[in-house]
Design a protein around this motif. Structure first.
Motif, mmCIF file in Angstrom:
data_model
loop_
_atom_site.group_PDB
_atom_site.id
_atom_site.type_symbol
_atom_site.label_atom_id
_atom_site.label_comp_id
_atom_site.label_asym_id
_atom_site.label_seq_id
_atom_site.Cartn_x
_atom_site.Cartn_y
_atom_site.Cartn_z
ATOM 1 N N PHE A 130 47.194 38.665 64.178
ATOM 2 C CA PHE A 130 46.597 38.615 62.674
ATOM 3 C C PHE A 130 47.233 39.772 61.962
ATOM 4 O O PHE A 130 47.182 40.753 62.390
ATOM 5 N N ILE A 131 47.067 39.652 60.726
ATOM 6 C CA ILE A 131 47.004 40.717 59.704
ATOM 7 C C ILE A 131 45.874 40.619 58.864
ATOM 8 O O ILE A 131 45.152 39.870 58.464
ATOM 9 N N MET A 132 45.238 42.042 58.944
ATOM 10 C CA MET A 132 44.029 42.224 58.025
ATOM 11 C C MET A 132 44.247 42.495 56.617
ATOM 12 O O MET A 132 45.122 43.422 56.292
ATOM 13 N N GLU A 133 43.570 41.962 55.634
ATOM 14 C CA GLU A 133 43.941 42.052 54.536
ATOM 15 C C GLU A 133 42.357 42.472 53.644
ATOM 16 O O GLU A 133 41.475 42.106 54.274
ATOM 17 N N GLN A 134 42.655 42.856 52.459
ATOM 18 C CA GLN A 134 41.143 43.573 51.993
ATOM 19 C C GLN A 134 41.115 43.052 50.379
ATOM 20 O O GLN A 134 42.401 42.795 49.811
ATOM 21 N N LYS A 135 40.199 42.867 49.858
ATOM 22 C CA LYS A 135 39.861 42.212 48.360
ATOM 23 C C LYS A 135 38.701 42.640 47.810
ATOM 24 O O LYS A 135 37.684 42.929 48.699
ATOM 25 N N MET A 136 38.512 43.141 46.513
ATOM 26 C CA MET A 136 37.193 43.345 45.772
ATOM 27 C C MET A 136 37.037 42.173 44.868
ATOM 28 O O MET A 136 37.918 41.972 44.161
ATOM 29 N N ALA A 137 35.774 41.886 44.596
ATOM 30 C CA ALA A 137 35.257 41.485 43.576
ATOM 31 C C ALA A 137 34.090 42.208 43.013
ATOM 32 O O ALA A 137 33.576 42.952 43.571
ATOM 33 N N ILE A 138 33.241 41.709 41.791
ATOM 34 C CA ILE A 138 32.189 42.465 41.291
ATOM 35 C C ILE A 138 31.086 42.313 42.316
ATOM 36 O O ILE A 138 30.721 41.066 42.695
ATOM 37 N N GLU A 140 31.204 42.846 45.521
ATOM 38 C CA GLU A 140 31.749 42.277 46.801
ATOM 39 C C GLU A 140 33.155 43.150 47.452
ATOM 40 O O GLU A 140 33.824 43.585 46.431
ATOM 41 N N TYR A 141 32.971 43.400 48.574
ATOM 42 C CA TYR A 141 34.078 43.908 49.293
ATOM 43 C C TYR A 141 34.376 42.869 50.413
ATOM 44 O O TYR A 141 33.533 42.744 51.213
ATOM 45 N N LYS A 142 35.470 42.667 50.667
ATOM 46 C CA LYS A 142 35.937 41.677 51.669
ATOM 47 C C LYS A 142 37.275 41.963 52.324
ATOM 48 O O LYS A 142 38.085 42.564 51.926
ATOM 49 N N ILE A 143 37.081 41.378 53.797
ATOM 50 C CA ILE A 143 38.344 41.951 54.690
ATOM 51 C C ILE A 143 38.439 40.496 55.270
ATOM 52 O O ILE A 143 37.531 39.739 55.770
ATOM 53 N N THR A 144 39.622 40.229 55.500
ATOM 54 C CA THR A 144 40.021 38.999 55.811
ATOM 55 C C THR A 144 41.193 38.922 57.313
ATOM 56 O O THR A 144 42.057 39.863 56.974
ATOM 57 N N GLU A 145 40.880 38.534 58.226
ATOM 58 C CA GLU A 145 41.913 38.555 59.374
ATOM 59 C C GLU A 145 42.845 37.004 59.306
ATOM 60 O O GLU A 145 42.218 35.954 59.357
ATOM 61 N N MET A 146 43.947 37.088 58.906
ATOM 62 C CA MET A 146 44.878 36.263 58.726
ATOM 63 C C MET A 146 45.893 35.983 59.809
ATOM 64 O O MET A 146 46.426 36.820 60.015
ATOM 65 N N GLY A 147 45.743 34.686 60.276
ATOM 66 C CA GLY A 147 46.577 34.363 61.724
ATOM 67 C C GLY A 147 47.917 34.652 61.462
ATOM 68 O O GLY A 147 48.454 34.053 60.417
#
Length: 208
Positions: A130-138, A140-147
């Motif tokens: 997987f590739i781990m990505e990150q993203k912000m929103a008001i 919130e902080y998110k991390i996602t494992e993309m297969g």
């Protein structure tokens, strides 16, 4: 002779009457007027006020341009969508101003020893699953494992630990007149490797 004797008796009687009259107290006379008030005495000494203390020195400018989280558990859900799993962290410090003017530096470790720390985004190093990505929103902080569909059909999410630092993009001038070097532009100018967790923390003065 008789006349002399009578005279003596009369004299003695007269003296007795006079003495009796003198022995009686007379009537109490009226109260006399009040005397004038005496001069007021001098006022005694009073305690002196202490001297004002010196003003304290202004505190140092805080590192308002770097907002850091602690290490947080990244517990990915079991009910993830095909080839993707996400962890969301709520953080009220992530405002619209932060979204507009800050860069997020995210770091991930598979162990709480933090012996190996990976800068996000990164590819899982063992199987490249997987590739781990990150993203912000008001808020919130998110991390996602993309297969990685080149190596696996679906992913089995791997839990770990995540930490992020929000850093202002440009240098600003502090009230002291000095430039705040805790910015992305200043870090790049000072050759700090933003992908190196320990270099970044050392530069910002943040504990590992």
């Amino acid at each position: 002779m008789k006349t002399t004797t009578n005279f003596i008796k009369c004299a003695i009687l007269l003296c007795a009457i006079i003495l009796t009259s003198c022995s009686k107290d007379g009537d109490i006379g009226p109260i006399g007027p009040q005397g004038e008030q005496g001069i007021q005495g001098e006022r005694g000494p009073t305690g002196e006020d202490g001297e004002d203390g010196e003003n304290g020195e202004d505190g140092e400018d805080g590192n308002a341009n770097a907002i850091s989280s602690s290490w947080l558990v990244a517990d990915f859900p079991n009910n993830y969508s095909f080839s993707a799993a996400t962890v969301t962290i709520n953080d009220s410090r992530i405002t619209q101003d932060v979204l507009d003017n800050y860069t997020v530096l995210g770091y991930f470790s598979f162990s709480d020893s933090y012996s190996e720390v990976y800068a996000i985004p990164f590819t899982e190093p063992l199987f490249r699953s997987f590739i781990m990505e990150q993203k912000m929103a008001i808020g919130e902080y998110k991390i996602t494992e993309m297969g990685n569909l080149d190596t696996v059909d679906t992913i089995d999410p791997v839990d770990g630990f995540v930490r992020y630092v929000l850093i202002a993009n440009s240098t600003i001038t502090l009230k002291s007149g000095e430039n705040n070097l805790h910015t992305v532009s200043a870090m790049k100018a000072n050759n700090v490797n933003l992908s190196n967790y320990h270099e970044v923390m050392d530069y910002l003065g943040i504990d590992y």
